[in-house]
Enzyme design. Structure first.
Site, PDB file in Angstrom:
ATOM      1  N   ARG A 193      -1.085   9.764  -3.657  1.00  0.00           N
ATOM      2  CA  ARG A 193      -0.458   9.115  -2.505  1.00  0.00           C
ATOM      3  C   ARG A 193       0.381   7.906  -2.926  1.00  0.00           C
ATOM      4  NH1 ARG A 193      -6.022   8.673  -2.163  1.00  0.00           N
ATOM      5  NH2 ARG A 193      -6.997   6.629  -1.933  1.00  0.00           N
ATOM      6  N   ARG A 199       0.845  -1.184   0.000  1.00  0.00           N
ATOM      7  CA  ARG A 199       0.000   0.000   0.000  1.00  0.00           C
ATOM      8  C   ARG A 199       0.885   1.239   0.000  1.00  0.00           C
ATOM      9  NH1 ARG A 199      -4.250  -0.520   4.826  1.00  0.00           N
ATOM     10  NH2 ARG A 199      -4.874   1.530   4.020  1.00  0.00           N
ATOM     11  N   HIS A 200       0.291   2.343  -0.402  1.00  0.00           N
ATOM     12  CA  HIS A 200       0.984   3.623  -0.312  1.00  0.00           C
ATOM     13  C   HIS A 200       1.320   3.930   1.140  1.00  0.00           C
ATOM     14  CE1 HIS A 200      -2.759   5.215   1.370  1.00  0.00           C
ATOM     15  NE2 HIS A 200      -3.379   4.557   0.388  1.00  0.00           N
ATOM     16  N   ASN A 219      -5.851   9.008   5.607  1.00  0.00           N
ATOM     17  CA  ASN A 219      -5.749   7.897   6.557  1.00  0.00           C
ATOM     18  C   ASN A 219      -5.768   8.429   7.981  1.00  0.00           C
ATOM     19  OD1 ASN A 219      -3.453   6.060   4.444  1.00  0.00           O
ATOM     20  ND2 ASN A 219      -5.641   5.731   4.724  1.00  0.00           N
ATOM     21  N   HIS A 267      -3.639   0.509  -3.405  1.00  0.00           N
ATOM     22  CA  HIS A 267      -4.551   0.822  -2.311  1.00  0.00           C
ATOM     23  C   HIS A 267      -5.127  -0.464  -1.720  1.00  0.00           C
ATOM     24  CE1 HIS A 267      -4.445   4.965  -3.930  1.00  0.00           C
ATOM     25  NE2 HIS A 267      -4.414   4.318  -5.085  1.00  0.00           N
ATOM     26  N   GLU A 285      -7.899   3.409  -6.199  1.00  0.00           N
ATOM     27  CA  GLU A 285      -8.690   2.835  -5.114  1.00  0.00           C
ATOM     28  C   GLU A 285     -10.153   2.693  -5.517  1.00  0.00           C
ATOM     29  OE1 GLU A 285      -9.155   0.900  -2.871  1.00  0.00           O
ATOM     30  OE2 GLU A 285      -8.437   1.795  -0.995  1.00  0.00           O
TER      31      GLU A 285
END
Length: 719
Positions: free
Chosen positions: A576, A524-525, A531, A663, A597
């Site tokens: 991101r 994931r980023h 977040n 994502h 995403e």
């Protein structure tokens, strides 16, 4: 890069970005410039060449915006000495043309002749994209409001992360230790690091379960598996979902519209899935959409009865990759939503006749052996057809099926019940065959009690020689011939009498498969600002912790793939992921809209508490069925899986390592493919922040390893 919509009017503009990458150039006292035919580019005067700005340790960039209908201009790159701008080195080769009105990314090489014997090679990316005044205004507004790098239709607004300019390629200021093994964490239970014989993972024989104690033990272990794949639904003998009679009547084609920000893939695909016929399910399920969906519905509902079920019969001599091909195809079709099972006839033979059969058992003139092998092949086919009557869609019969008489027997059993396609695997590469034979003896239960490995190899080769004497290549019915496809050196794919939606998808998948071992890294980023705020979707930049992870990831990739210079970095088009990949140098970076995403539609930017408070019906619908729930004007997990199919095909086609920075929902879907997870489990798969999942693909199957580089400050698991 996906083509962006544009009116093409006079008011539109063309965004142009030229990037140059070279690790060696960073150590030289030279600066890259651009000059060309347009007056803004110096009219071919080197003294007026435009300098390129350093965007990273080994990357230089120059970007500008031009009128959409400018004249075609030519340009070249040159190097100037930093202390003496009068001396320059112009790249070799013809001029580079720059047209107008096109959206594309082109990657080429640039060669600079430093001396008579020394040349410098660089990678050059030229990206062009049509932008409207609204795009430009939105881009500037975002930059002014946030003072953060933002993205508009895949366009960089500012040069990012200038801290990397000072980072030496051997300076790991991120604090990542040299020994990567110290970061390894336990893997998931179903796909660990051990090698498992693929035939052992196939369907357990129903027809032998009543009179064979060994079978009972295997079935018991299967049912007691800790993973509850399909809660509160009917299960068949091996623990997998068996549709009810009501479910079998419905054909659910899920091909969502998604959102305008998602470009439709060139190869649109659909998935069929069984649904309950109650009023709640009907309201929650989307209808079929598009020409491809209509074609699939026609195949399923209006075609001949036998065409609605498909049996893929593997054909080939031993050690030709049949079981490997069958396992990959089973995993792919299950991931797309087709009820698929893999029936291995060798497993039936071992359960009925034991594992201590010598090569004589496989002689063509051994009447008892031939009858015994035909008997277990018929038992496997009977189990497959019984399962199809209960709702199964695709059955894969994995055996040598090396004679016309055997294949005729199978076709007669399937007549009027299902369609048969033969898939014949042919390998003429003696090195590959020797490797496969030794792997077979090493892993097969047939040789588990053989203490002399070389004696086992000799016995298997003797068995192979008996098969070769009676082998008859496929020339009947519908078939696909894979000739030297497993060698990793190209090969041929021959097809005959193949038609229909699903057979076409199978051909497309098989033509891209190979056995070249290579790792795929999924991560994931880094933690984003959304977040931290607990917000869904969005396109925010990284938090401080996310920036730290991006540097740690760059160090990890540099160490892990230091000998894999043909590797590539894949990201989504959301910033991101792009910012997470930014410190990574020395590898080409590719952006996929398909990796964006899951689109949360009207819920984008909200917290889950806000969704629960303001849209309680949506919150409850999603809680009941995360797999099929589609956000209003957004996507479901099934939609994400469908748009990821081109990504899976490309990952299968790649022969070099790939790092995928994406994502949570997207990586859950990709991971489910490699781990052969049931679709119902996809929304529950754990993909933590700041952790790398390394998937190893090769001749022995799929293996997994996880590295946790740092803890997540604000972990999220809701998407």
């Amino acid at each position: 890069m996906a083509t962006a919509a544009s009116s093409g009017g006079v008011s539109d503009h063309q965004y142009v970005s030229v990037k140059l990458e070279s690790l060696r150039l960073a150590a030289l006292d030279l600066a890259p410039h651009l000059f060309g035919s347009h007056p803004a580019a110096g009219s071919w005067d080197p003294s007026k060449a435009l300098p390129m700005e350093r965007a990273a340790a080994a990357i230089w960039e120059l970007s500008c915006v031009l009128p959409s209908r400018h004249e075609t201009l030519d340009f070249k790159l040159l190097l100037k000495a930093k202390d003496d701008s009068s001396e320059c080195i112009v790249e070799e080769g013809p001029n580079r043309p720059l047209g107008c009105g096109s959206n594309q990314v082109e990657m080429t090489d640039a060669v600079f002749k430093l001396t008579e014997k020394d040349s410098l090679e660089c990678k050059v990316w030229v990206e062009t994209e049509m932008l409207s005044p609204f795009d430009l205004a939105a881009s500037w507004k975002a930059h002014q409001e946030n003072l953060q790098p933002s993205r508009v239709r895949g366009t960089y607004d500012v040069v990012m992360n200038t801290e990397t300019e000072a980072r030496d390629e051997n300076d790991f200021a991120s604090g990542l230790e040299l020994d990567l093994e110290k970061y390894v964490v336990p893997t998931t239970p179903n796909m660990g690091s051990g090698v498992v014989y693929a035939a052992n993972l196939t369907e357990n024989p129903r027809s032998l379960s009543s009179n064979n104690d060994t079978t009972k033990v295997i079935l018991h272990n299967s049912l007691d598996s800790p993973a509850n794949h399909y809660a509160n639904t009917k299960k068949d003998v091996d623990g997998r979902h068996t549709p009810s009679q009501e479910e079998q009547k419905a054909v659910f084609v899920d091909r969502g519209v998604g959102s305008p920000r998602f470009a439709r893939p060139t190869n649109e695909t659909i998935s069929t899935s069984n649904i309950k016929q109650d009023s709640e399910a009907k309201l929650g399920m989307p209808a079929a959409e598009g020409a491809v969906a209509a074609a699939a519905v026609a195949d399923q509902m209006y075609g001949p009865k036998e065409d609605r079920k498909l049996v893929i019969v593997l054909v080939g001599l031993p050690a030709r990759g049949k079981t490997f091909t069958a396992a990959k195809l089973t995993r792919y079709l299950r991931w797309l939503g087709h009820e698929t099972k893999h029936f291995n006839v060798g497993k039936y033979r071992r359960l009925k006749h034991g594992t201590n059969q010598t090569a004589d058992f496989f002689r063509g003139d051994n009447k008892e052996g031939v009858e015994a092998r035909n008997e277990v092949a018929a038992l496997a086919m009977e189990d497959m057809l019984s399962w199809m009557e209960e709702g199964g869609q695709v059955g894969i019969c994995d055996a040598t099926n090396s004679t016309r008489s055997r294949r005729n027997m199978l076709m007669k059993m399937a007549e009027g019940k299902c369609k048969i396609i033969f898939v014949e695997t042919i390998c003429n590469d003696q090195d590959v065959l020797e490797r496969n034979i030794r792997l077979k003896v090493q892993q097969s239960p047939d040789y588990a009690e053989q203490t002399d490995f070389e004696a086992g190899v000799r016995d298997f080769k003797e068995r192979l020689a008996y098969y070769e004497k009676v082998y008859e290549p496929v020339d009947e019915g519908s078939y696909i011939k894979m000739i030297d496809m497993v060698s990793g050196n190209g090969g041929q794919l021959q097809i005959n009498n193949i038609s229909g939606y699903l057979p076409g998808r199978i051909v497309f998948f098989l033509v891209n498969c190979h056995l070249t071992p290579r790792p795929i890294l999924l991560t994931r980023h880094g933690e984003s600002l959304d977040n931290v705020r607990g917000r869904i979707g969005g396109d925010s930049s990284l938090s401080e912790a996310g920036e730290v992870y991006s540097r740690k990831l760059a160090s990890f990739v540099e160490k892990r793939l230091k000998s894999e210079r043909t590797a590539s970095i894949w990201t989504s088009t959301l910033q991101r992921t792009i910012l997470t990949a930014y410190p990574i140098i020395g590898f080409p970076k590719i952006q996929w809209r398909a990796l964006d995403e899951i689109n949360a539609g009207v819920c984008d930017g909200m917290t889950y508490d806000e969704v629960k408070k303001n849209k309680p019906e949506e919150y409850e619908s999603r809680r009941k069925d995360k797999l099929r729930y589609r956000y209003p004007r957004g996507e479901s997990y099934l939609d994400v899986i469908q748009r990821l199919e081109p990504v899976i095909i490309e990952l299968e086609r790649q022969r070099a390592p790939v790092v995928v920075i994406a994502h949570q929902a997207v990586l859950r879907s990709l991971y489910a493919y490699f781990a052969d997870k049931p679709l119902e489990e996809v929304p529950k798969i754990e993909i933590p922040l700041h952790t790398i999942i390394e998937i190893k693909m090769g001749v022995t199957g799929v293996e997994e390893k996880r590295y946790k580089l740092m803890d997540a400050v604000n972990p999220t698991a809701e998407v």
